[in-house]
Design a protein around this motif. Structure first.
Motif, PDB file in Angstrom:
ATOM      1  N   ALA A 103       5.717  -1.169 -10.388  1.00 18.13           N
ATOM      2  CA  ALA A 103       7.021  -0.466 -10.351  1.00 18.13           C
ATOM      3  C   ALA A 103       6.813   1.021 -10.032  1.00 18.13           C
ATOM      4  O   ALA A 103       7.551   1.592  -9.213  1.00 18.13           O
ATOM      5  N   ILE A 104       5.813   1.635 -10.654  1.00 16.04           N
ATOM      6  CA  ILE A 104       5.562   3.071 -10.406  1.00 16.04           C
ATOM      7  C   ILE A 104       5.220   3.294  -8.930  1.00 16.04           C
ATOM      8  O   ILE A 104       5.741   4.212  -8.285  1.00 16.04           O
ATOM      9  N   ILE A 105       4.352   2.436  -8.404  1.00 15.03           N
ATOM     10  CA  ILE A 105       3.938   2.596  -6.998  1.00 15.03           C
ATOM     11  C   ILE A 105       5.136   2.391  -6.060  1.00 15.03           C
ATOM     12  O   ILE A 105       5.342   3.156  -5.112  1.00 15.03           O
ATOM     13  N   VAL A 106       5.930   1.355  -6.365  1.00 15.40           N
ATOM     14  CA  VAL A 106       7.087   1.080  -5.487  1.00 15.40           C
ATOM     15  C   VAL A 106       8.075   2.246  -5.524  1.00 15.40           C
ATOM     16  O   VAL A 106       8.514   2.750  -4.483  1.00 15.40           O
ATOM     17  N   PHE A 107       8.415   2.711  -6.743  1.00 13.04           N
ATOM     18  CA  PHE A 107       9.357   3.841  -6.856  1.00 13.04           C
ATOM     19  C   PHE A 107       8.807   5.081  -6.140  1.00 13.04           C
ATOM     20  O   PHE A 107       9.539   5.787  -5.449  1.00 13.04           O
ATOM     21  N   SER A 108       7.505   5.340  -6.343  1.00 14.52           N
ATOM     22  CA  SER A 108       6.898   6.521  -5.698  1.00 14.52           C
ATOM     23  C   SER A 108       7.028   6.399  -4.189  1.00 14.52           C
ATOM     24  O   SER A 108       7.372   7.371  -3.502  1.00 14.52           O
ATOM     25  N   GLY A 109       6.744   5.207  -3.670  1.00 13.02           N
ATOM     26  CA  GLY A 109       6.832   4.964  -2.228  1.00 13.02           C
ATOM     27  C   GLY A 109       8.246   5.179  -1.719  1.00 13.02           C
ATOM     28  O   GLY A 109       8.457   5.796  -0.668  1.00 13.02           O
ATOM     29  N   VAL A 110       9.229   4.694  -2.501  1.00 17.84           N
ATOM     30  CA  VAL A 110      10.631   4.847  -2.070  1.00 17.84           C
ATOM     31  C   VAL A 110      11.007   6.327  -2.053  1.00 17.84           C
ATOM     32  O   VAL A 110      11.583   6.831  -1.078  1.00 17.84           O
ATOM     33  N   PHE A 111      10.669   7.046  -3.133  1.00 15.16           N
ATOM     34  CA  PHE A 111      11.015   8.481  -3.171  1.00 15.16           C
ATOM     35  C   PHE A 111      10.318   9.245  -2.039  1.00 15.16           C
ATOM     36  O   PHE A 111      10.918  10.096  -1.388  1.00 15.16           O
ATOM     37  N   TYR A 112       9.055   8.928  -1.824  1.00 19.60           N
ATOM     38  CA  TYR A 112       8.319   9.603  -0.751  1.00 19.60           C
ATOM     39  C   TYR A 112       8.991   9.325   0.600  1.00 19.60           C
ATOM     40  O   TYR A 112       9.230  10.241   1.395  1.00 19.60           O
ATOM     41  N   GLY A 113       9.320   8.067   0.833  1.00 21.01           N
ATOM     42  CA  GLY A 113       9.971   7.681   2.093  1.00 21.01           C
ATOM     43  C   GLY A 113      11.291   8.417   2.271  1.00 21.01           C
ATOM     44  O   GLY A 113      11.610   8.904   3.361  1.00 21.01           O
TER      45      GLY A 113
END
Ligand code: SF4
Ligand code: SF4
Length: 497
Positions: A210-220
């Motif tokens: 979840a942390i990695i996915v959220f980080s990826g979404v925010f970065y994107g």
């Protein structure tokens, strides 16, 4: 009239005047994305917005650490349908309160938007604040202002470009990682988040993903998608066209004062009296969504006020009064009318007050201990000897407090008794549910109907905590009928003798 494309005026792409309505400003005729190099804004609104953003950041990063009686102040655990608002736990059983809160919130949004346009988007929307006050500022710091960013984009990949891009994207990802962690803490709580961070990944694999996915979404979103979130995805943005009317407060260009626009030098030479707009494009260059506010209200405008600041600076420079672009309503610009409290706004206000009152009543009458008692399915009643009847029940109790409570049951409105199947107490752990089965036994002479309404009290020691209602199913028993039956039998016996 043919004019130049607003977003990149120096490219001198000629387009018809109304073409800005055909597609969003950040997409070209072929559907390709046009990158917005927004110039750094400067001015009084930008300064105030910066202070507001500090307040937002303090709240966003501090609130997950605040607890009330051991609970987080806010928790929005959607997967487990558990919500904590101002330290109060809301369960699926409180769904009607949650639903009403949502409706009240929507009415508030409608009213607020009808009156104040996209004030929320420009000043307190997390997307705008993170983008403009954190990521964009970091970008200015690393890559420089809009002009330098354009040059950096054009130059070929060399040491300088690789270094700047690497630093920027690493910083963007680290910031996204931090934001993702805090965002997650609003869903699962800081305690759970700390466990995910500090314990081996294998023990919290789901949380780690979840942390990695959220980080990826925010970065994107902040590195690439940016203003597209506001102009293409955000449902609130899409609703603007139906929520706004000509009396709503918006960031507006005073075309009456500004037109006909004329370059400053030409303006000085002009014999006629041109408008105040000196066609400097400063309002366009600072716009983070790439629009020209002089074209009128557009759905891409997030009300960030950057164009107000830019235009005010230009007006100061040429000695004209400020406010060529300002907060105003369309009617205000057209006829000089002041902002009005319209009948539509009055109706929304009435609705809002009504819903808020209802919500307050529901919140105040909300119980910390709640539950349901249901008769065991597929069972009628059981006769107990010749004088009483019993029903089997299942009780489910929800304890919304932060202490374990052993509950006992008492019949409140009937002379019968309760026989627990698995022990005397219904032990309900803090913030959890407890289940138990029990019998209610009623004397025959109390049962007057097929269905008897009963009230069961839940007690902690001698203190009544709550009452629950249920039904008792029994045979219809009439003492008078029994007397008559007995009399009849005796008479028959006598006759036989
Ligand atoms: S038009 Fe002005 S207020 Fe609207 S988004 Fe652009 S800069 Fe911000
Ligand atoms: S900043 Fe003001 S003067 Fe310059 S183009 Fe925009 S509206 Fe006209």
């Amino acid at each position: 009239m043919i004019k130049t494309q607003a977003i990149f005026p120096e490219e001198k792409e000629t387009i018809p005047p109304e073409s800005f309505r055909d597609r969003i400003a950040t997409v070209d005729g072929k559907g390709k994305r046009k990158w917005v190099f927004a110039q750094k804004p400067k001015g009084r609104f930008y300064s105030i917005r910066t202070y507001v953003s500090w307040g937002f950041f303090i709240l966003f990063f501090v609130l997950p650490f605040v607890t009330v009686k051991g609970r987080p102040l806010f928790l929005f655990n959607i997967p487990e349908a558990r919500f904590i608002i101002f330290g109060k736990v809301f369960w699926p059983q409180d769904f009607f309160i949650f639903g009403l809160t949502m409706i009240t919130f929507i009415v508030f949004i409608v009213l607020f938007t009808a009156a104040f346009g996209r004030l929320f988007c420009g000043w307190v929307c997390p997307q705008t604040i993170f983008m403009e006050m954190l990521f964009r500022k970091l970008e200015y710091l690393i890559e420089g202002d809009a002009a330098e960013q354009k040059i950096l984009k054009k130059i070929s990949w060399g040491e300088k470009k690789i270094l700047k891009k690497t630093v920027k994207h690493t910083a963007f990802f680290l910031l996204s990682l931090i934001i993702a962690n805090f965002f997650l803490s609003y869903i699962i709580g800081m305690k759970e988040l700390t466990k995910i961070i500090s314990e081996p990944v294998t023990e919290h694999f789901g949380g780690f993903v979840a942390i990695i996915v959220f980080s990826g979404v925010f970065y994107g979103v902040y590195a690439y998608f940016r203003e597209q979130v506001c102009t293409v995805i955000c449902p609130y943005g899409r609703l603007q066209s139906v929520l706004l009317d000509r009396n709503s407060m918006i960031v507006a260009y005073d075309y009456k004062r500004g037109e006909p626009r004329e370059k400053f030098k030409k303006k000085i030479k002009a014999e006629t009296n041109p408008g105040n707009c000196i066609d400097c494009f400063q309002c366009v260059k600072v716009c983070p969504t790439g629009i020209d506010i002089r074209n009128g209200t557009q759905m891409e405008c997030v009300g960030c006020t950057a164009c107000i600041d830019a235009c005010d600076r230009m007006m100061d420079a040429v000695g004209s009064p400020r406010g060529l672009i300002r907060y105003a309503s369309e009617n205000g610009i057209a006829s000089g009318m002041k902002l009005k409290y319209t009948p539509r706004m009055k109706f929304y206000t009435f609705l809002l007050v009504l819903l808020s009152g209802l919500l307050a009543i529901l919140l105040l009458s909300r119980k910390d201990i709640d539950g349901t008692i249901l008769r065991a399915s597929n069972m009628l009643y059981q006769e107990r000897g010749s004088d009483s009847v019993s029903n089997l029940y299942n009780i489910k109790v929800i304890n919304k407090t932060i202490k374990d409570i052993p509950l006992t049951l008492r019949l409140e409105n009937a002379p019968g008794r309760i026989i627990e199947v698995e022990g005397r107490n219904v032990d309900v752990k803090k913030e959890a549910q407890g289940k138990r089965s029990f019998f209610i036994v009623l004397p025959n002479n109390f049962i007057k109907d097929r269905k008897t309404k009963l009230i069961v009290g839940l007690y902690e020691g001698d203190k009544q905590i709550a009452t629950l209602k249920t039904n008792f199913m029994g045979p219809i028993y009439h003492p008078e009928m029994e007397k008559e039956e007995k009399k009849e039998k005796e008479e028959n016996l006598n006759k036989d003798h």
